[in-house]
Scaffold this motif. Sequence first.
Motif, PDB file in Angstrom:
ATOM      1  N   GLU A   4      26.319  62.922  58.940  1.00  0.00           N
ATOM      2  CA  GLU A   4      26.142  61.981  60.048  1.00  0.00           C
ATOM      3  C   GLU A   4      26.584  62.643  61.341  1.00  0.00           C
ATOM      4  O   GLU A   4      27.746  63.004  61.483  1.00  0.00           O
ATOM      5  CB  GLU A   4      26.954  60.704  59.823  1.00  0.00           C
ATOM      6  N   GLU A   5      25.651  62.797  62.274  1.00  0.00           N
ATOM      7  CA  GLU A   5      25.953  63.414  63.550  1.00  0.00           C
ATOM      8  C   GLU A   5      26.408  62.360  64.561  1.00  0.00           C
ATOM      9  O   GLU A   5      26.224  61.154  64.366  1.00  0.00           O
ATOM     10  CB  GLU A   5      24.721  64.145  64.088  1.00  0.00           C
ATOM     11  N   ALA A  33      36.469  54.462  54.870  1.00  0.00           N
ATOM     12  CA  ALA A  33      35.718  54.642  53.629  1.00  0.00           C
ATOM     13  C   ALA A  33      34.480  55.496  53.868  1.00  0.00           C
ATOM     14  O   ALA A  33      33.934  55.559  54.964  1.00  0.00           O
ATOM     15  CB  ALA A  33      35.325  53.286  53.063  1.00  0.00           C
ATOM     16  N   GLY A  34      34.048  56.149  52.803  1.00  0.00           N
ATOM     17  CA  GLY A  34      32.828  56.952  52.889  1.00  0.00           C
ATOM     18  C   GLY A  34      33.092  58.392  52.508  1.00  0.00           C
ATOM     19  O   GLY A  34      34.241  58.843  52.431  1.00  0.00           O
ATOM     20  N   ASP A  35      32.005  59.096  52.229  1.00  0.00           N
ATOM     21  CA  ASP A  35      32.123  60.509  51.888  1.00  0.00           C
ATOM     22  C   ASP A  35      32.529  61.314  53.118  1.00  0.00           C
ATOM     23  O   ASP A  35      32.419  60.842  54.254  1.00  0.00           O
ATOM     24  CB  ASP A  35      30.786  61.038  51.355  1.00  0.00           C
ATOM     25  N   TYR A  36      32.946  62.543  52.875  1.00  0.00           N
ATOM     26  CA  TYR A  36      33.250  63.420  53.991  1.00  0.00           C
ATOM     27  C   TYR A  36      31.962  63.751  54.735  1.00  0.00           C
ATOM     28  O   TYR A  36      30.886  63.852  54.148  1.00  0.00           O
ATOM     29  CB  TYR A  36      33.925  64.693  53.496  1.00  0.00           C
ATOM     30  N   LEU A  37      32.076  63.924  56.045  1.00  0.00           N
ATOM     31  CA  LEU A  37      30.914  64.233  56.859  1.00  0.00           C
ATOM     32  C   LEU A  37      30.326  65.595  56.519  1.00  0.00           C
ATOM     33  O   LEU A  37      29.117  65.778  56.493  1.00  0.00           O
ATOM     34  CB  LEU A  37      31.291  64.188  58.346  1.00  0.00           C
ATOM     35  N   VAL A  38      31.196  66.569  56.282  1.00  0.00           N
ATOM     36  CA  VAL A  38      30.753  67.927  55.984  1.00  0.00           C
ATOM     37  C   VAL A  38      30.561  68.075  54.476  1.00  0.00           C
ATOM     38  O   VAL A  38      31.452  67.764  53.687  1.00  0.00           O
ATOM     39  CB  VAL A  38      31.762  68.967  56.493  1.00  0.00           C
ATOM     40  N   SER A  39      29.391  68.540  54.095  1.00  0.00           N
ATOM     41  CA  SER A  39      29.050  68.694  52.678  1.00  0.00           C
ATOM     42  C   SER A  39      28.785  70.165  52.375  1.00  0.00           C
ATOM     43  O   SER A  39      28.128  70.866  53.152  1.00  0.00           O
ATOM     44  CB  SER A  39      27.806  67.867  52.354  1.00  0.00           C
ATOM     45  N   THR A  40      29.306  70.621  51.251  1.00  0.00           N
ATOM     46  CA  THR A  40      29.125  72.005  50.816  1.00  0.00           C
ATOM     47  C   THR A  40      28.808  72.037  49.327  1.00  0.00           C
ATOM     48  O   THR A  40      28.960  71.034  48.628  1.00  0.00           O
ATOM     49  CB  THR A  40      30.406  72.836  51.038  1.00  0.00           C
ATOM     50  N   PRO A  41      28.380  73.196  48.826  1.00  0.00           N
ATOM     51  CA  PRO A  41      28.315  73.335  47.371  1.00  0.00           C
ATOM     52  C   PRO A  41      29.708  73.101  46.786  1.00  0.00           C
ATOM     53  O   PRO A  41      30.707  73.428  47.430  1.00  0.00           O
ATOM     54  CB  PRO A  41      27.865  74.793  47.177  1.00  0.00           C
ATOM     55  N   PRO A  42      29.817  72.519  45.619  1.00  0.00           N
ATOM     56  CA  PRO A  42      31.128  72.214  45.039  1.00  0.00           C
ATOM     57  C   PRO A  42      31.937  73.473  44.755  1.00  0.00           C
ATOM     58  O   PRO A  42      31.399  74.497  44.349  1.00  0.00           O
ATOM     59  CB  PRO A  42      30.781  71.460  43.747  1.00  0.00           C
TER      60      PRO A  42
END
Length: 197
Positions: free
Chosen positions: A135-136, A49-58
């Motif tokens: 999260e690193e 569960a949880g968001d993806y680690l890598v985040s980008t503009p949608p």
Amino acid sequence: MAGRGTNGRHGLRGHAGRTAALARLLHKECIQLLESYRNSESLPSSPVAGDYLVSTPPLVPQLSDAEKISILHAALKECLRLLEDVITREDAEFSDEDSEYRRKRKTVRDRLGHLLASTEQLLVDGQKFEAEVKEELDGQAASGSFGLKMWIVRVLQDLVHWTGQTSDTLRSLPAEMVKAPKTMSRRTRRGAGKIRK
């Protein structure tokens, strides 16, 4: 001169097609790598569960194809960095024994490097987006062995997600995208590189 321009467009279109095929193959290999890791560590098959680690503009429909490729390239770059962190940590803590998982891991790392180089050739000058990692690896040190394994699963889940996004996007590109790239609007340029929370 006209002939050279036509050949150039055909060449770029062919390169986009080869890149799409590479992304599709890598996506399948990432799925296999995730399954192999879960089996080797006797972990449940349900997603962590949880968001993806890598985040980008949608990746909104209003973006041009070139902008979407730029965003995906940034995400893949962070995925490769995370995978290299995983490899370094695993090789330091566990015996360097040959296994199906490690062979698949090397294949994915090498193929991801090739995909990055290939998508880079599709980027348009002046268009640069950034991805960030929520999260690193360092933050998992206090979680113990199980916490580290869950973080590795999340990294592999990101690989599956972002290679799938890249495959789908490249496969849907119209032939016209290889013509003169669109100029980014002033509003889009101001937003480039910013991460929406």
